[in-house]
Design an enzyme around this catalytic site. Structure first.
Site, PDB file in Angstrom:
ATOM      1  N   ARG A 172      85.245   4.293 -54.393  1.00 47.61           N
ATOM      2  CA  ARG A 172      86.182   3.838 -53.351  1.00 47.61           C
ATOM      3  C   ARG A 172      86.382   2.332 -53.363  1.00 47.61           C
ATOM      4  O   ARG A 172      87.434   1.854 -52.943  1.00 47.61           O
ATOM      5  CB  ARG A 172      85.724   4.346 -51.979  1.00 47.61           C
ATOM      6  CG  ARG A 172      85.853   5.866 -51.858  1.00 47.61           C
ATOM      7  CD  ARG A 172      85.373   6.406 -50.519  1.00 47.61           C
ATOM      8  NE  ARG A 172      83.978   6.146 -50.271  1.00 47.61           N
ATOM      9  CZ  ARG A 172      82.971   6.935 -50.642  1.00 47.61           C
ATOM     10  NH1 ARG A 172      83.222   8.054 -51.279  1.00 47.61           N
ATOM     11  NH2 ARG A 172      81.728   6.624 -50.372  1.00 47.61           N
ATOM     12  N   GLU A 226      71.407   5.561 -49.910  1.00 48.97           N
ATOM     13  CA  GLU A 226      70.910   6.211 -48.709  1.00 48.97           C
ATOM     14  C   GLU A 226      70.577   7.672 -48.971  1.00 48.97           C
ATOM     15  O   GLU A 226      69.938   8.331 -48.162  1.00 48.97           O
ATOM     16  CB  GLU A 226      71.890   6.066 -47.537  1.00 48.97           C
ATOM     17  CG  GLU A 226      73.298   6.516 -47.801  1.00 48.97           C
ATOM     18  CD  GLU A 226      74.203   5.448 -48.387  1.00 48.97           C
ATOM     19  OE1 GLU A 226      75.356   5.392 -47.971  1.00 48.97           O
ATOM     20  OE2 GLU A 226      73.790   4.690 -49.275  1.00 48.97           O
TER      21      GLU A 226
END
Length: 183
Positions: free
Chosen positions: A64, A101
């Site tokens: 992205r 994460e």
């Protein structure tokens, strides 16, 4: 044109609860890209921030970050450096492992993308744990380049990524921030 109270960037970032795993609120920027006005405002905001800055390259994170980084590179007439997930680049690469994460991954860049003395602004869609941007910074530094700043549309400050970047000597900038529980 600029981002202001009349136009709230946050309203175009869709929260997706429990994606990609339970307990995570994913920040989906696809609605932002479906609004030509919003996309123009985001790109123009970044372009205005960096138009007079002294740097040589735009670095964009897979995937992205490519969307914003390429538009900003075009707007500022700067070379674009692609930092990709492992196994996606066809020529000689440098690789750096990092924690996300969600687990561990590798980031790669073509080994001839940057040279001694180059200065880079790194772009991603969001700053979470900072792992991707820290890996890109390490790769850039291994090629002799320095970092002007790490930039993103979204910062998730509670995850500590922007602080880790600043602790590593990399200033950060984000257009907006979300608390982890903010829906």
């Amino acid at each position: 044109m600029h981002l202001d109270d009349e136009f709230s960037l946050k309203t175009l970032i869709r929260p997706v609860v429990d994606f990609p795993k339970p307990g995570v609120v994913f920040r989906d920027i696809t609605p932002l890209f479906q609004s030509p006005r919003a996309l123009r405002l985001v790109v123009d905001s970044f372009a205005q921030r960096y138009v007079e800055a002294e740097f040589s390259h735009v670095g964009a994170m897979d995937a992205r970050g490519f969307l914003i980084g390429s538009a900003v590179a075009y707007a500022l007439n700067k070379p674009l450096v692609l930092f990709r997930k492992q196994g996606k680049l066809p020529a000689d690469v440098l690789a750096e492992s990092y924690r996300t994460e969600y687990g561990e991954a590798f980031l790669e860049v073509h080994s001839d993308s940057l040279c001694e003395g180059d200065k880079v602004v790194l772009f991603d869609d969001l700053i979470a744990t900072g792992g991707t941007l820290l890996a890109a910074a390490a790769l850039a530094r291994r090629m002799g380049a320095s970092l002007l700043e790490a930039a993103a549309i979204i910062d998730l400050p509670e995850l500590g990524g922007s602080q880790k970047l600043m602790d590593a000597g990399i200033p950060t900038f984000a257009l907006t921030a979300f608390a982890l529980d903010e829906i």
